[in-house]
Design a protein around this motif. Structure first.
Motif, PDB file in Angstrom:
ATOM      1  N   VAL A   1     -36.394 -15.685  13.091  1.00 16.54           N
ATOM      2  CA  VAL A   1     -34.953 -15.509  12.960  1.00 16.54           C
ATOM      3  C   VAL A   1     -34.694 -14.100  12.440  1.00 16.54           C
ATOM      4  CG1 VAL A   1     -32.850 -16.323  11.833  1.00 16.54           C
ATOM      5  CG2 VAL A   1     -34.617 -17.966  12.536  1.00 16.54           C
ATOM      6  N   VAL A   2     -33.872 -13.367  13.164  1.00 14.05           N
ATOM      7  CA  VAL A   2     -33.499 -12.011  12.770  1.00 14.05           C
ATOM      8  C   VAL A   2     -31.995 -12.004  12.541  1.00 14.05           C
ATOM      9  CG1 VAL A   2     -33.410  -9.587  13.460  1.00 14.05           C
ATOM     10  CG2 VAL A   2     -35.387 -11.000  14.100  1.00 14.05           C
ATOM     11  N   GLU A   3     -31.607 -11.779  11.292  1.00 10.80           N
ATOM     12  CA  GLU A   3     -30.181 -11.687  10.982  1.00 10.80           C
ATOM     13  C   GLU A   3     -29.757 -10.238  11.149  1.00 10.80           C
ATOM     14  OE1 GLU A   3     -29.458 -13.290   7.102  1.00 10.80           O
ATOM     15  OE2 GLU A   3     -29.706 -15.357   7.788  1.00 10.80           O
ATOM     16  N   ARG A   4     -28.677 -10.053  11.908  1.00 11.70           N
ATOM     17  CA  ARG A   4     -28.171  -8.700  12.149  1.00 11.70           C
ATOM     18  C   ARG A   4     -26.712  -8.789  12.569  1.00 11.70           C
ATOM     19  NH1 ARG A   4     -30.715  -7.313  18.131  1.00 11.70           N
ATOM     20  NH2 ARG A   4     -29.260  -8.641  19.236  1.00 11.70           N
ATOM     21  N   GLU A   5     -26.007  -7.702  12.377  1.00 12.12           N
ATOM     22  CA  GLU A   5     -24.633  -7.612  12.864  1.00 12.12           C
ATOM     23  C   GLU A   5     -24.682  -7.434  14.373  1.00 12.12           C
ATOM     24  OE1 GLU A   5     -21.926  -8.018  11.106  1.00 12.12           O
ATOM     25  OE2 GLU A   5     -22.922  -8.081   9.146  1.00 12.12           O
ATOM     26  N   GLY A   6     -23.647  -7.877  15.038  1.00  8.07           N
ATOM     27  CA  GLY A   6     -23.589  -7.673  16.483  1.00  8.07           C
ATOM     28  C   GLY A   6     -23.887  -8.930  17.269  1.00  8.07           C
ATOM     29  N   ARG A   7     -24.355  -8.704  18.466  1.00  8.22           N
ATOM     30  CA  ARG A   7     -24.539  -9.786  19.440  1.00  8.22           C
ATOM     31  C   ARG A   7     -25.621 -10.784  19.013  1.00  8.22           C
ATOM     32  NH1 ARG A   7     -23.205 -10.155  25.013  1.00  8.22           N
ATOM     33  NH2 ARG A   7     -24.646 -11.522  26.107  1.00  8.22           N
ATOM     34  N   GLN A   8     -25.283 -12.065  19.123  1.00  5.36           N
ATOM     35  CA  GLN A   8     -26.244 -13.116  18.859  1.00  5.36           C
ATOM     36  C   GLN A   8     -26.949 -13.463  20.164  1.00  5.36           C
ATOM     37  OE1 GLN A   8     -24.799 -16.181  15.843  1.00  5.36           O
ATOM     38  NE2 GLN A   8     -22.922 -15.610  16.906  1.00  5.36           N
ATOM     39  N   GLY A   9     -28.136 -13.986  20.067  1.00  5.63           N
ATOM     40  CA  GLY A   9     -28.846 -14.377  21.267  1.00  5.63           C
ATOM     41  C   GLY A   9     -30.283 -14.730  20.963  1.00  5.63           C
ATOM     42  N   VAL A  10     -31.030 -14.967  22.034  1.00  3.86           N
ATOM     43  CA  VAL A  10     -32.416 -15.388  21.915  1.00  3.86           C
ATOM     44  C   VAL A  10     -33.253 -14.618  22.915  1.00  3.86           C
ATOM     45  CG1 VAL A  10     -34.007 -17.360  22.065  1.00  3.86           C
ATOM     46  CG2 VAL A  10     -31.668 -17.714  21.253  1.00  3.86           C
ATOM     47  N   THR A  11     -34.437 -14.197  22.485  1.00  9.43           N
ATOM     48  CA  THR A  11     -35.409 -13.600  23.393  1.00  9.43           C
ATOM     49  C   THR A  11     -36.726 -14.356  23.232  1.00  9.43           C
ATOM     50  OG1 THR A  11     -36.170 -11.958  21.773  1.00  9.43           O
ATOM     51  CG2 THR A  11     -34.367 -11.291  23.248  1.00  9.43           C
ATOM     52  N   ILE A  12     -37.555 -14.225  24.238  1.00 10.45           N
ATOM     53  CA  ILE A  12     -38.862 -14.873  24.174  1.00 10.45           C
ATOM     54  C   ILE A  12     -39.908 -13.849  24.566  1.00 10.45           C
ATOM     55  CG2 ILE A  12     -38.635 -15.797  26.509  1.00 10.45           C
ATOM     56  CD1 ILE A  12     -40.255 -18.258  25.414  1.00 10.45           C
ATOM     57  N   ASP A  13     -40.995 -13.831  23.817  1.00 13.52           N
ATOM     58  CA  ASP A  13     -42.081 -12.898  24.078  1.00 13.52           C
ATOM     59  C   ASP A  13     -43.385 -13.619  23.763  1.00 13.52           C
ATOM     60  OD1 ASP A  13     -43.612 -10.619  24.537  1.00 13.52           O
ATOM     61  OD2 ASP A  13     -43.311  -9.868  22.502  1.00 13.52           O
ATOM     62  N   ASN A  14     -44.159 -13.857  24.803  1.00  8.99           N
ATOM     63  CA  ASN A  14     -45.437 -14.542  24.669  1.00  8.99           C
ATOM     64  C   ASN A  14     -45.234 -15.911  24.028  1.00  8.99           C
ATOM     65  OD1 ASN A  14     -48.135 -14.981  25.011  1.00  8.99           O
ATOM     66  ND2 ASN A  14     -48.799 -13.660  23.366  1.00  8.99           N
ATOM     67  N   ARG A  15     -45.640 -16.104  22.804  1.00  9.90           N
ATOM     68  CA  ARG A  15     -45.533 -17.414  22.139  1.00  9.90           C
ATOM     69  C   ARG A  15     -44.526 -17.379  20.991  1.00  9.90           C
ATOM     70  NH1 ARG A  15     -47.600 -21.812  24.413  1.00  9.90           N
ATOM     71  NH2 ARG A  15     -49.403 -22.354  23.221  1.00  9.90           N
ATOM     72  N   ARG A  16     -43.593 -16.443  21.033  1.00  2.00           N
ATOM     73  CA  ARG A  16     -42.610 -16.313  19.959  1.00  2.00           C
ATOM     74  C   ARG A  16     -41.204 -16.294  20.547  1.00  2.00           C
ATOM     75  NH1 ARG A  16     -42.988 -15.466  14.872  1.00  2.00           N
ATOM     76  NH2 ARG A  16     -45.182 -14.944  15.014  1.00  2.00           N
ATOM     77  N   ILE A  17     -40.339 -17.108  19.951  1.00  7.20           N
ATOM     78  CA  ILE A  17     -38.914 -17.106  20.286  1.00  7.20           C
ATOM     79  C   ILE A  17     -38.212 -16.394  19.140  1.00  7.20           C
ATOM     80  CG2 ILE A  17     -36.856 -18.538  20.560  1.00  7.20           C
ATOM     81  CD1 ILE A  17     -38.705 -20.729  21.727  1.00  7.20           C
ATOM     82  N   THR A  18     -37.417 -15.387  19.469  1.00  5.03           N
ATOM     83  CA  THR A  18     -36.678 -14.658  18.442  1.00  5.03           C
ATOM     84  C   THR A  18     -35.204 -14.994  18.574  1.00  5.03           C
ATOM     85  OG1 THR A  18     -38.301 -12.864  18.519  1.00  5.03           O
ATOM     86  CG2 THR A  18     -36.202 -12.398  17.433  1.00  5.03           C
ATOM     87  N   LEU A  19     -34.635 -15.493  17.484  1.00  2.31           N
ATOM     88  CA  LEU A  19     -33.233 -15.869  17.424  1.00  2.31           C
ATOM     89  C   LEU A  19     -32.494 -14.798  16.626  1.00  2.31           C
ATOM     90  CD1 LEU A  19     -30.853 -17.916  17.627  1.00  2.31           C
ATOM     91  CD2 LEU A  19     -31.814 -19.037  15.600  1.00  2.31           C
ATOM     92  N   PHE A  20     -31.581 -14.098  17.294  1.00  2.00           N
ATOM     93  CA  PHE A  20     -30.763 -13.069  16.641  1.00  2.00           C
ATOM     94  C   PHE A  20     -29.443 -13.716  16.244  1.00  2.00           C
ATOM     95  CE2 PHE A  20     -33.603 -10.813  19.485  1.00  2.00           C
ATOM     96  CZ  PHE A  20     -34.122  -9.843  18.641  1.00  2.00           C
ATOM     97  N   THR A  21     -29.138 -13.634  14.964  1.00  2.00           N
ATOM     98  CA  THR A  21     -27.958 -14.327  14.458  1.00  2.00           C
ATOM     99  C   THR A  21     -27.250 -13.479  13.407  1.00  2.00           C
ATOM    100  OG1 THR A  21     -27.213 -16.430  13.533  1.00  2.00           O
ATOM    101  CG2 THR A  21     -29.299 -15.580  12.720  1.00  2.00           C
ATOM    102  N   GLN A  22     -26.031 -13.836  13.112  1.00  2.00           N
ATOM    103  CA  GLN A  22     -25.243 -13.113  12.117  1.00  2.00           C
ATOM    104  C   GLN A  22     -25.829 -13.336  10.725  1.00  2.00           C
ATOM    105  OE1 GLN A  22     -22.597 -11.105  12.773  1.00  2.00           O
ATOM    106  NE2 GLN A  22     -22.901 -11.511  14.954  1.00  2.00           N
TER     107      GLN A  22
END
Length: 175
Positions: free
Chosen positions: A46-67
């Motif tokens: 989980v990556v908290e950041r300002e701006g656009r929320q979303g999800v990416t996937i890379d190999n065996r990791r899902i990254t959730l971008f959230t406020q």
């Protein structure tokens, strides 16, 4: 009643087994948690950041971008939207493939989170509804559910004709 009474001990054992079965803890959408995509386990970051929320996937990791400071419900909403987007990409060619094989036409499909079903079919309106949680299961289950619901466009129940068509068009369905 006599049959039930004769199987009472077995019924009680099965009920106890179900009560003792470990249930999966509700997702918290926190880093390090396991999440599944097409039946494969991925670790969540989980990556908290300002701006656009979303999800990416890379190999065996899902990254959730959230406020920053987002709660579990907000994170779940972003993840659910991502699940829907994946199924929306996957579903049209799958439906088209089976429309040709079954010689039926799906007028529309809907995606939603369901608690007790993988899919439903309204044969009168020729529409199917699919559970977004299918994206967490192996992809062959999505295809099976699509075929199952599309066969309902030909046969609205689970009678012998339905079973015969499933055996003809999707022989491994019962497995």
């Amino acid at each position: 009643e006599a049959f039930s009474a004769s199987r009472l001990e077995w019924i009680r054992r099965q009920q106890q087994r179900l009560r003792e079965r470990a249930t999966e803890a509700p997702k918290q959408f926190a880093s390090g948690e396991s999440h599944y995509l097409w039946g494969r386990r991925h670790l969540l970051s989980v990556v908290e950041r300002e701006g656009r929320q979303g999800v990416t996937i890379d190999n065996r990791r899902i990254t959730l971008f959230t406020q920053p400071g987002s709660d579990t419900a907000a994170r779940a909403h972003v993840m659910h939207a991502w699940h829907k987007s994946i199924i929306r990409q996957t579903l049209p060619p799958l439906i088209q493939k089976w429309e040709q094989r079954l010689n039926v036409q799906v007028k529309g499909y809907y995606l939603r989170r369901m608690t007790t079903r993988w899919g439903t079919c309204n044969y009168r309106t020729r529409q199917i509804r699919l559970n977004t949680e299918l994206v967490t299961k192996p992809s062959y289950l999505l295809e099976y559910v699509v075929v199952h619901e599309m066969v309902h466009l030909l046969v609205p129940n689970h009678g012998p004709r339905f079973v015969a068509l499933m055996n003809e068009f999707y022989p491994s369905w019962s497995e």
